[in-house]
Motif scaffolding. Structure first.
Motif, PDB file in Angstrom:
ATOM      1  N   GLY A 135      -7.678  -6.000  15.398  1.00 54.17           N
ATOM      2  CA  GLY A 135      -6.512  -5.789  14.659  1.00 54.17           C
ATOM      3  C   GLY A 135      -6.493  -6.236  13.110  1.00 54.17           C
ATOM      4  N   SER A 136      -5.356  -5.719  12.247  1.00 55.06           N
ATOM      5  CA  SER A 136      -5.520  -6.118  10.850  1.00 55.06           C
ATOM      6  C   SER A 136      -4.497  -7.321  10.710  1.00 55.06           C
ATOM      7  CB  SER A 136      -5.325  -5.133  10.109  1.00 55.06           C
ATOM      8  OG  SER A 136      -3.905  -4.222  10.299  1.00 55.06           O
ATOM      9  N   VAL A 137      -3.234  -6.703  10.559  1.00 56.16           N
ATOM     10  CA  VAL A 137      -2.027  -7.966  10.097  1.00 56.16           C
ATOM     11  C   VAL A 137      -1.702  -8.513  11.725  1.00 56.16           C
ATOM     12  CG1 VAL A 137      -1.276  -6.655   8.225  1.00 56.16           C
ATOM     13  CG2 VAL A 137      -0.308  -6.118  10.338  1.00 56.16           C
ATOM     14  N   CYS A 138      -1.966  -7.760  12.592  1.00 58.79           N
ATOM     15  CA  CYS A 138      -1.698  -8.520  14.098  1.00 58.79           C
ATOM     16  C   CYS A 138      -2.924  -9.521  14.605  1.00 58.79           C
ATOM     17  CB  CYS A 138      -1.243  -7.490  14.948  1.00 58.79           C
ATOM     18  SG  CYS A 138      -0.021  -6.559  14.344  1.00 58.79           S
ATOM     19  N   ASN A 139      -4.215  -9.411  14.073  1.00 63.15           N
ATOM     20  CA  ASN A 139      -5.296 -10.138  14.449  1.00 63.15           C
ATOM     21  C   ASN A 139      -5.008 -11.312  14.645  1.00 63.15           C
ATOM     22  OD1 ASN A 139      -8.042 -11.002  14.350  1.00 63.15           O
ATOM     23  ND2 ASN A 139      -8.543  -9.163  13.689  1.00 63.15           N
ATOM     24  N   PRO A 140      -5.330 -11.944  15.759  1.00 60.76           N
ATOM     25  CA  PRO A 140      -5.179 -13.560  15.970  1.00 60.76           C
ATOM     26  C   PRO A 140      -6.010 -14.293  14.811  1.00 60.76           C
ATOM     27  CG  PRO A 140      -6.784 -12.310  17.531  1.00 60.76           C
ATOM     28  CD  PRO A 140      -6.309 -11.282  16.870  1.00 60.76           C
ATOM     29  N   PRO A 174      -6.363 -15.629  11.316  1.00 68.53           N
ATOM     30  CA  PRO A 174      -5.641 -15.583  10.115  1.00 68.53           C
ATOM     31  C   PRO A 174      -6.449 -15.042   8.846  1.00 68.53           C
ATOM     32  CG  PRO A 174      -6.040 -18.030  10.750  1.00 68.53           C
ATOM     33  CD  PRO A 174      -6.566 -16.955  11.848  1.00 68.53           C
ATOM     34  N   ARG A 175      -7.675 -15.294   8.755  1.00 67.82           N
ATOM     35  CA  ARG A 175      -8.625 -14.899   7.717  1.00 67.82           C
ATOM     36  C   ARG A 175      -8.480 -13.333   7.537  1.00 67.82           C
ATOM     37  NH1 ARG A 175     -12.857 -12.318   7.023  1.00 67.82           N
ATOM     38  NH2 ARG A 175     -13.201 -12.084   9.123  1.00 67.82           N
ATOM     39  N   LEU A 181      -3.358  -8.182   4.332  1.00 70.89           N
ATOM     40  CA  LEU A 181      -2.143  -8.288   3.506  1.00 70.89           C
ATOM     41  C   LEU A 181      -2.827  -8.004   2.076  1.00 70.89           C
ATOM     42  CD1 LEU A 181       0.679  -8.982   2.997  1.00 70.89           C
ATOM     43  CD2 LEU A 181       0.247 -11.465   3.192  1.00 70.89           C
ATOM     44  N   ASP A 182      -3.733  -8.708   1.899  1.00 74.37           N
ATOM     45  CA  ASP A 182      -4.388  -8.325   0.438  1.00 74.37           C
ATOM     46  C   ASP A 182      -4.369  -7.042   0.100  1.00 74.37           C
ATOM     47  OD1 ASP A 182      -6.389 -11.620   0.170  1.00 74.37           O
ATOM     48  OD2 ASP A 182      -4.117 -11.230  -0.019  1.00 74.37           O
ATOM     49  N   ALA A 201       6.106 -10.033   3.647  1.00 77.97           N
ATOM     50  CA  ALA A 201       5.358 -10.431   2.274  1.00 77.97           C
ATOM     51  C   ALA A 201       5.235  -9.379   1.585  1.00 77.97           C
ATOM     52  CB  ALA A 201       3.998 -11.010   2.692  1.00 77.97           C
ATOM     53  N   VAL A 202       4.992  -8.091   2.221  1.00 78.34           N
ATOM     54  CA  VAL A 202       4.820  -6.712   1.515  1.00 78.34           C
ATOM     55  C   VAL A 202       6.079  -6.318   0.786  1.00 78.34           C
ATOM     56  CG1 VAL A 202       4.255  -4.396   1.506  1.00 78.34           C
ATOM     57  CG2 VAL A 202       2.947  -5.998   2.843  1.00 78.34           C
ATOM     58  N   TYR A 203       7.144  -6.577   1.762  1.00 73.14           N
ATOM     59  CA  TYR A 203       8.757  -6.209   1.383  1.00 73.14           C
ATOM     60  C   TYR A 203       9.154  -6.857  -0.250  1.00 73.14           C
ATOM     61  CZ  TYR A 203      13.279  -4.499   1.751  1.00 73.14           C
ATOM     62  OH  TYR A 203      14.507  -3.906   1.546  1.00 73.14           O
ATOM     63  N   GLU A 204       8.643  -8.055   0.068  1.00 72.88           N
ATOM     64  CA  GLU A 204       8.964  -8.983  -1.006  1.00 72.88           C
ATOM     65  C   GLU A 204       8.242  -8.634  -2.498  1.00 72.88           C
ATOM     66  OE1 GLU A 204      10.599 -12.210  -2.810  1.00 72.88           O
ATOM     67  OE2 GLU A 204      10.812 -11.774  -0.612  1.00 72.88           O
ATOM     68  N   ARG A 205       7.149  -8.072  -2.300  1.00 68.54           N
ATOM     69  CA  ARG A 205       6.386  -7.609  -3.444  1.00 68.54           C
ATOM     70  C   ARG A 205       6.776  -6.149  -4.024  1.00 68.54           C
ATOM     71  NH1 ARG A 205       4.672  -5.586  -6.941  1.00 68.54           N
ATOM     72  NH2 ARG A 205       2.689  -4.943  -7.635  1.00 68.54           N
TER      73      ARG A 205
END
Ligand code: LRH
Ligand code: MN
Length: 388
Positions: free
Chosen positions: A104-109, A111-112, A118-119, A165-169
């Protein structure tokens, strides 16, 4: 009954966005068949997209996919597209092709890995600022293949955190479009599998988070126009990824497999008075031309959407409403079928002539020699593709 002028005006204003990746090589896990003249750069993809606009008059923009369309200078790229009469549209993120994204990407267990994903999403918003794009389209391949592989609920929390975080940006006039898909490449759970999950996240985020309906992303037999009607009612339909399919996410030309379904979907859009650009629905194609020539296939796809919309605009809405209100089932169904069974090709040919275009865009493109030109020019270098 709409008068002919009103129908023609609506058709002229109805814009269809093309996918840059439809012009590159594509295929299945079994084979990617190369084609002569395939673009080698995002600039050449924009040149080909401009050909579709040149002959249809309604394909004003090209969606891009990052990193498939990575360039050194995005504002120069946007200027190049503009010089060809089109603009850079929706920016599509890609967090599904890196080894890090196996679980997974944003759902990956891990955090790195979530931070890395997210970046990338935030980088896509930077690109939107440079190209002047309004929409960020997010599709996540994230999911699991076996029961117990991961915590379904925890993955939703991770997804919500990244989306927030994306919505905020996002800038004040920018939107996020969240696309759902039932399965593939994940085969047990998909973290955004259906319209309900996408809608829940969008409603949590805010008004500039909208749902994308990819017509190839549903289980067989799902009534897609019902979903469309509901999302329109909730004012959360951000756009469509149009294509068609006989079985799964086949990404065939829109309207090729089921033109009646496309008609029924567009009937809900028109019934909700959401066809005009001001309604903010992004009508995008998301297709792969694995065996057919790509530019004529895109032209044919745009024509298929136009034919569906023209038929819908011929529906006698008053007669339909009157029959519905008195429970005259057959008359109501006939009001739709009479329009659907109307040959609108002469109307569209006439409209193209009025727009200063050739009545048959595919024939006009084939007669232009552009296909032969690019086949002889684009011999050096490597053709663009999905790089999967
Ligand atoms: C996923 C999808 C998504 C794109 C990709 C090209 O199946 O529909 O919209 O990012 O195709
Ligand atoms: Mn899609």
């Amino acid at each position: 009954m709409r008068d002919l002028r009103a129908i023609k005006n609506a058709l002229t204003q109805h814009q269809i966005e093309l996918p840059s990746w439809a012009f590159g090589n594509s295929g299945t896990r079994f084979k990617v068949f190369g084609q002569p003249g395939v673009p080698r750069t995002p600039y050449e993809k924009a040149d080909d997209a401009a050909q579709v606009h040149k002959y249809t008059g309604v394909a004003h923009s090209m969606a891009v996919h990052i990193p498939w369309d990575k360039v050194d200078d995005y504002s120069d790229f946007a200027a190049h597209a503009k010089s060809n009469g089109i603009r850079i549209g929706t920016v599509n993120s890609n967090v599904f092709q890196d080894d890090d994204y196996k679980l997974g990407s944003v759902c990956n267990p891990d955090p790195r890995v979530r931070r890395k994903a997210l970046d990338h999403l935030l980088e896509c918003v930077d690109i939107m600022d440079a190209t002047g794009s309004k929409d960020l389209k997010l599709w996540f391949a994230d999911g699991t293949n076996y029961p117990g592989q991961d915590d379904i609920s925890a993955r939703q929390d991770r997804l919500a955190e990244a989306l927030a975080a994306v919505y905020e940006r996002l800038g004040p006039d920018q939107r996020m479009l969240l696309e759902y898909k039932l399965f593939e490449p994940s085969f047990y759970t998909t973290d955004v599998p259906d319209w309900g999950t996408s809608l829940m996240h969008c409603q949590t985020l805010g008004p500039r988070a909208q749902v994308v309906v990819d017509t190839g992303h549903h289980a067989p037999g799902v009534n897609i126009e019902f979903i469309v009607a509901l999302l329109l009612k909730a004012k959360r339909l951000g756009g469509f990824d149009f294509n068609s399919r006989f079985y799964a996410d086949d990404d065939l030309m829109v309207g090729a497999a089921d033109p009646f379904q496309l008609f029924r979907i567009m009937h809900e859009v028109v019934a909700a008075d959401a066809l005009a650009p001001a309604a903010g629905i992004a009508f995008m194609l998301d297709q792969c031309h694995n065996i057919e020539p790509k530019i004529p296939a895109q032209i044919r796809s745009v024509m298929n959407v136009q034919e569906a919309v023209a038929k819908v605009l011929l529906v006698d809405a008053d007669a339909l409403k009157a029959a519905q209100l008195v429970g005259d089932v057959l008359a109501a169904n006939a009001a739709l079928m009479d329009a659907y069974n109307t040959d609108v090709r002469p109307l569209l040919a006439e409209l193209r002539a009025e727009m200063g275009l050739a009545p048959d865009p595919v024939a006009a493109y084939l007669a232009s020699g552009y296909g032969e030109e690019i086949s002889s020019e684009r011999k050096e270098g490597s053709p663009a593709g999905w790089g999967a």
